[in-house]
Design a protein around this motif. Structure first.
Motif, PDB file in Angstrom:
ATOM      1  N   TYR A 124       0.841  -1.196   0.000  1.00 56.40           N
ATOM      2  CA  TYR A 124       0.000   0.000   0.000  1.00 56.40           C
ATOM      3  C   TYR A 124       0.882   1.253   0.000  1.00 56.40           C
ATOM      4  O   TYR A 124       2.117   1.164   0.079  1.00 56.40           O
ATOM      5  N   HIS A 125       0.268   2.416  -0.056  1.00 55.69           N
ATOM      6  CA  HIS A 125       1.029   3.646  -0.269  1.00 55.69           C
ATOM      7  C   HIS A 125       1.584   4.267   1.005  1.00 55.69           C
ATOM      8  O   HIS A 125       2.587   4.966   0.959  1.00 55.69           O
ATOM      9  N   TRP A 126       0.917   4.059   2.159  1.00 58.20           N
ATOM     10  CA  TRP A 126       1.441   4.600   3.407  1.00 58.20           C
ATOM     11  C   TRP A 126       2.645   3.785   3.896  1.00 58.20           C
ATOM     12  O   TRP A 126       2.891   2.675   3.432  1.00 58.20           O
ATOM     13  N   ASP A 260      -9.535   2.065  -7.394  1.00 60.77           N
ATOM     14  CA  ASP A 260      -8.173   2.062  -7.944  1.00 60.77           C
ATOM     15  C   ASP A 260      -8.295   1.996  -9.461  1.00 60.77           C
ATOM     16  O   ASP A 260      -8.418   0.923 -10.051  1.00 60.77           O
ATOM     17  N   GLY A 291      -4.636   9.214  -3.725  1.00 59.69           N
ATOM     18  CA  GLY A 291      -3.291   9.078  -4.255  1.00 59.69           C
ATOM     19  C   GLY A 291      -3.263   9.226  -5.761  1.00 59.69           C
ATOM     20  O   GLY A 291      -4.222   8.873  -6.455  1.00 59.69           O
ATOM     21  N   ARG A 293      -0.639   8.397  -9.056  1.00 60.86           N
ATOM     22  CA  ARG A 293       0.590   7.792  -9.563  1.00 60.86           C
ATOM     23  C   ARG A 293       1.145   8.621 -10.714  1.00 60.86           C
ATOM     24  O   ARG A 293       0.387   9.037 -11.601  1.00 60.86           O
ATOM     25  N   MET A 298       4.274   7.916  -6.382  1.00 61.78           N
ATOM     26  CA  MET A 298       2.892   8.210  -5.998  1.00 61.78           C
ATOM     27  C   MET A 298       2.902   9.284  -4.916  1.00 61.78           C
ATOM     28  O   MET A 298       3.615   9.165  -3.918  1.00 61.78           O
ATOM     29  N   HIS A 300       0.377  11.224  -2.162  1.00 60.28           N
ATOM     30  CA  HIS A 300      -0.900  10.906  -1.510  1.00 60.28           C
ATOM     31  C   HIS A 300      -1.150  11.823  -0.321  1.00 60.28           C
ATOM     32  O   HIS A 300      -0.227  12.402   0.270  1.00 60.28           O
ATOM     33  N   ARG A 354       5.616   8.001  -2.303  1.00 61.65           N
ATOM     34  CA  ARG A 354       6.206   6.675  -2.459  1.00 61.65           C
ATOM     35  C   ARG A 354       6.950   6.635  -3.796  1.00 61.65           C
ATOM     36  O   ARG A 354       6.422   7.042  -4.828  1.00 61.65           O
ATOM     37  N   LYS A 364       9.605   5.519   1.128  1.00 65.57           N
ATOM     38  CA  LYS A 364       8.425   6.315   1.435  1.00 65.57           C
ATOM     39  C   LYS A 364       8.788   7.463   2.382  1.00 65.57           C
ATOM     40  O   LYS A 364       9.614   7.285   3.294  1.00 65.57           O
TER      41      LYS A 364
END
Length: 390
Positions: A124-126, A260, A291, A293, A298, A300, A354, A364
Motif C-alpha cells: 500500500y502507499h502509506w 483504484d 493518491g 501515480r 505516488m 498521496h 512513495r 516512502k
C-alpha cells in the motif's frame, strides 16, 4: 514463544523440506521517524530520531501437503520488541473446493480493508495504515476461519467468518502495558470486488477483560482500580462494576471503499467500537485517502478523525445522592473526572510520497499531524522508510 523454541521449530521445519516442498517468502520495513518537539509523542516516536519503533522483518513459509491441505507459518521480528521473533501466523488450511477454504490455528482476523497484508507495507502507499483507525488491541487470533469466494461474470464476492480467542496481547493504557483477554471472538467480513472497485463490511464481537489492577505503576490504571474498590465499600457497588472491564461484550463494525482506476487511488474506511457496561468510551474513527501515480512515484494525502465519546451517562443515570455524604461526593467527582479524561476528538492528516526505485522495494516519506481538540495539543511526526518484499 521463546527464541530457543522458535529456532528448534525452524530447524525442524527446514529439515522437513527434504521431504515436502516448502515455499518461503518475506517482507520487511526499515523505518525512522521523529516528532517536532520534546513534548510530542506519536505512534511510538518522540523528538529523538528512532529506527526501531516502526521497523520489522518477517519470513513466511508454506507447504502443500497434498489433497487440499496446506501448512503456513509466519515469524516476525520487530524493532520495538528488541527484535525478538514471534509467531504471528501458524495455521493449517484445507481447500475443500475452488470456492471454500477452512483455516485452523493462529491467523489474521479480517477486521480492516488492509488486514490481509497489514504488515506488508510494500502493498500500500502509506508507511502503515492510519493508526488512529487501525488501533484495535489485536489483529490475530487462535481459532477457526472459513473463506468462501463466489465468482460472478465480472465480480467476486468473498465471505470470511472466524471464531477464536486472543489471550496473549498487551495494550498500552495511559502508557502502561496491561494484559488483555479477548474471548469468543466471533464475526466476519464481506468483500465485493469489481475490477477497480472494492466494497467491504465487517462485524465482530468478543468478551473483553482489561484488568486495570495490573497497571498499578500507572496513575490512571491505579486510580481506576482504587475507584472500583471505593465504590465497592458503598451501597452503589454497581458503579464500580460498571467501571471495570471484566468479561464484557465489545462490538466492532467497519465499512470500507477502494477505487483504484488508472493512475488514481481513493480509499475510505470507517469503524466503530462499543463496549457496554464499562468505563471505556465509544470509539468512532474514519479516514479518506487520495493518491496519484506519476510513473514510479505516488503522491498521496489522507485525512481522518478519531473520536472517543466518554461514558458520562454511567453517573448521570445513577441514583447516587449528592450533597448528603462528603465521601460520596468526593468519590463521585473523582469518578466523573476519570470518565471525562478518556474523551478524545483528534483529527489528523498525512501527506506523503512513495517511490518504487526497485522491482521489490520502495522508499516512502511521510508527514503526519494530529490535534487533540480536548487538550488543544498538536503532534507532528516525520517518517521515512524503505519497504521490501523478497
Amino acid at each position: 514463544m521463546k527464541k530457543s523454541s522458535i529456532l528448534v521449530f525452524l530447524t525442524a521445519f527446514i529439515c522437513f523440506s527434504a521431504t515436502a516442498e516448502i515455499n518461503f517468502s518475506g517482507f520487511g520495513t526499515i523505518a525512522g521517524g521523529m516528532t517536532s518537539s520534546s513534548d510530542e509523542y506519536l505512534d511510538g516516536y518522540n523528538d529523538d530520531f528512532d529506527m526501531k519503533a516502526g521497523s520489522f522483518f518477517a519470513i513466511q513459509g508454506s507447504s502443500d501437503l497434498g489433497d487440499g491441505l496446506t501448512a503456513t507459518i509466519q515469524i516476525m521480528s520487530r524493532g520495538d520488541n528488541d527484535w525478538d521473533p514471534k509467531f504471528s501466523w501458524a495455521y493449517l488450511s484445507y481447500e475443500a473446493n475452488d470456492q471454500w477454504r477452512l483455516l485452523l490455528g493462529r491467523q489474521r482476523a479480517p477486521l480492516f480493508l488492509y488486514s490481509d497484508y497489514l504488515d506488508v507495507s510494500y502493498a500500500y502507499h502509506w508507511i502503515r495504515p492510519p493508526t488512529a483507525v487501525y488501533d484495535l488491541p489485536f489483529d490475530s487470533f487462535d481459532g477457526i476461519g472459513s473463506i468462501y469466494t463466489a465468482n460472478f461474470d465480472d465480480s467476486t464476492l468473498t465471505t470470511h467468518v472466524v471464531f477464536g480467542n486472543n489471550t496473549d496481547k498487551q495494550v498500552l493504557f495511559s502508557g502502561t502495558p496491561i494484559q488483555t483477554e479477548f474471548k469468543q471472538i466471533l464475526g466476519g467480513s464481506l468483500t465485493w470486488n469489481y475490477d477497480w472497485l472494492t466494497l467491504r463490511g465487517a462485524y465482530f464481537q468478543s468478551d473483553l477483560t482489561f484488568p486495570f489492577e495490573q497497571g498499578a505503576a500507572n496513575s490512571t490504571a491505579a486510580d481506576l482500580a482504587a475507584l472500583q474498590a471505593g465504590w465497592g465499600q458503598t451501597p452503589f457497588a454497581y458503579i464500580g462494576n460498571e467501571l471495570a472491564v471484566n468479561d464484557d461484550k465489545g462490538v466492532f463494525t467497519e465499512l470500507g471503499l477502494q477505487i483504484d482506476k488508472n493512475d488514481w487511488l481513493f480509499i475510505a474506511e470507517v469503524t466503530k467500537v462499543t463496549i457496554d457496561h464499562t468505563i471505556l468510551p465509544e470509539q468512532s474513527s474514519w479516514y479518506t485517502s487520495l493518491g496519484k501515480r506519476m510513473g514510479s512515484v505516488m503522491l498521496h494525502a489522507t485525512y481522518g478523525v478519531n473520536k472517543d465519546t466518554d461514558k458520562s451517562h454511567l453517573l448521570a443515570n445513577s441514583d447516587v445522592p449528592l450533597g448528603v455524604d462528603p465521601g460520596l461526593d468526593y468519590l463521585y467527582g473523582v469518578t466523573q473526572g476519570a470518565i471525562a479524561s478518556l474523551e478524545d476528538d483528534s483529527p489528523f492528516y498525512t501527506i506523503g510520497a512513495r517511490w518504487d526505485f526497485h522491482d521489490s522495494a520502495a522508499v516512502k516519506f511521510e508527514f503526519t499531524n494530529t490535534k487533540n481538540q480536548i487538550t488543544d495539543k498538536d503532534a507532528n511526526l516525520f517518517q521515512v522508510a524503505i519497504v521490501s518484499v523478497f
